[in-house]
Design a protein around this motif. Structure first.
Motif: not given
Length: 202
Positions: A1-6, A158-161, A169-170, A196-202
């Motif tokens: 899963m990719k992480l996008v920062i807006l 994030i897990k929900f998505a 997730v954005v 922490r966000l990066r680890k969550a999307v892995m």
């Protein structure tokens, strides 16, 4: 899963330093989102960022910046917006209507499905979908790797998505709320939360 920062929707003094630090930490997908801003301010922000980061930045509005700074691509904030004449590069589109998702995916390299949850930064932007609608869209294959969840996305959902099959997730308010633009200069909380966000999307 990719992480996008807006980016935060407004400019602030420490922004270039924080973004540069995030790129150093491994940020590889930043969306420059400054609705209604002067292109001059966007150019100034870009000029303060490391050139090595330009290939990881997508621009909303002021699309000429894509070629001028060799950015990753452009993003249309509405599926009704027109693609710039002659544009051939990478392009994303935001969509807030599940019934238009299939068609929108055909027009873009990826799609931001908006208003999954209540927006953190813009309090008047509320969730547009019920859990059942999202589950049904997932069952129908409308939500897939080309579709990223936008709107109220945080480390807690994030897990929900991921379980629904979103390709990414954005995140906006969840990261920028860790820094007070009016009184803070220390942005360690932003950096640690990004990790922490990066680890969550892995």
């Amino acid at each position: 899963m990719k992480l996008v920062i807006l980016t935060k929707s407004t400019f602030f003094v420490e922004e270039d330093k924080i973004l540069s630090a995030l790129f150093e930490e491994g940020l590889d997908n930043l969306h420059l989102y400054k609705p209604g801003s002067s292109p001059m301010y966007c150019e100034r922000l870009l000029s303060l960022l490391p050139r090595s980061s330009y290939g990881n930045i997508t621009v909303h509005e002021h699309f000429y910046l894509k070629n001028e700074y060799h950015l990753s691509g452009i993003h249309l904030d509405n599926s009704q917006d027109e693609v710039p004449a002659g544009y051939k590069g990478r392009m994303g589109i935001s969509c807030n209507d599940i019934t238009r998702l299939r068609q929108t995916k055909k027009q873009a390299d990826y799609v931001f499905l908006k208003n999954i949850f209540d927006c953190i930064e813009f309090k008047d932007e509320k969730s547009s979908f019920s859990l059942e609608e999202l589950k049904e869209a997932s069952r129908q294959g409308l939500i897939d790797k080309k579709v990223f969840a936008l709107g109220g996305m945080s480390i807690d959902n994030i897990k929900f998505a991921k379980d629904l099959g979103f390709g990414g997730v954005v995140v906006c308010g969840d990261i920028w709320n860790r820094f007070d633009i009016h009184s803070q200069t220390d942005y360690k909380d932003v950096i640690s939360h990004f990790n922490r966000l990066r680890k969550a999307v892995m």
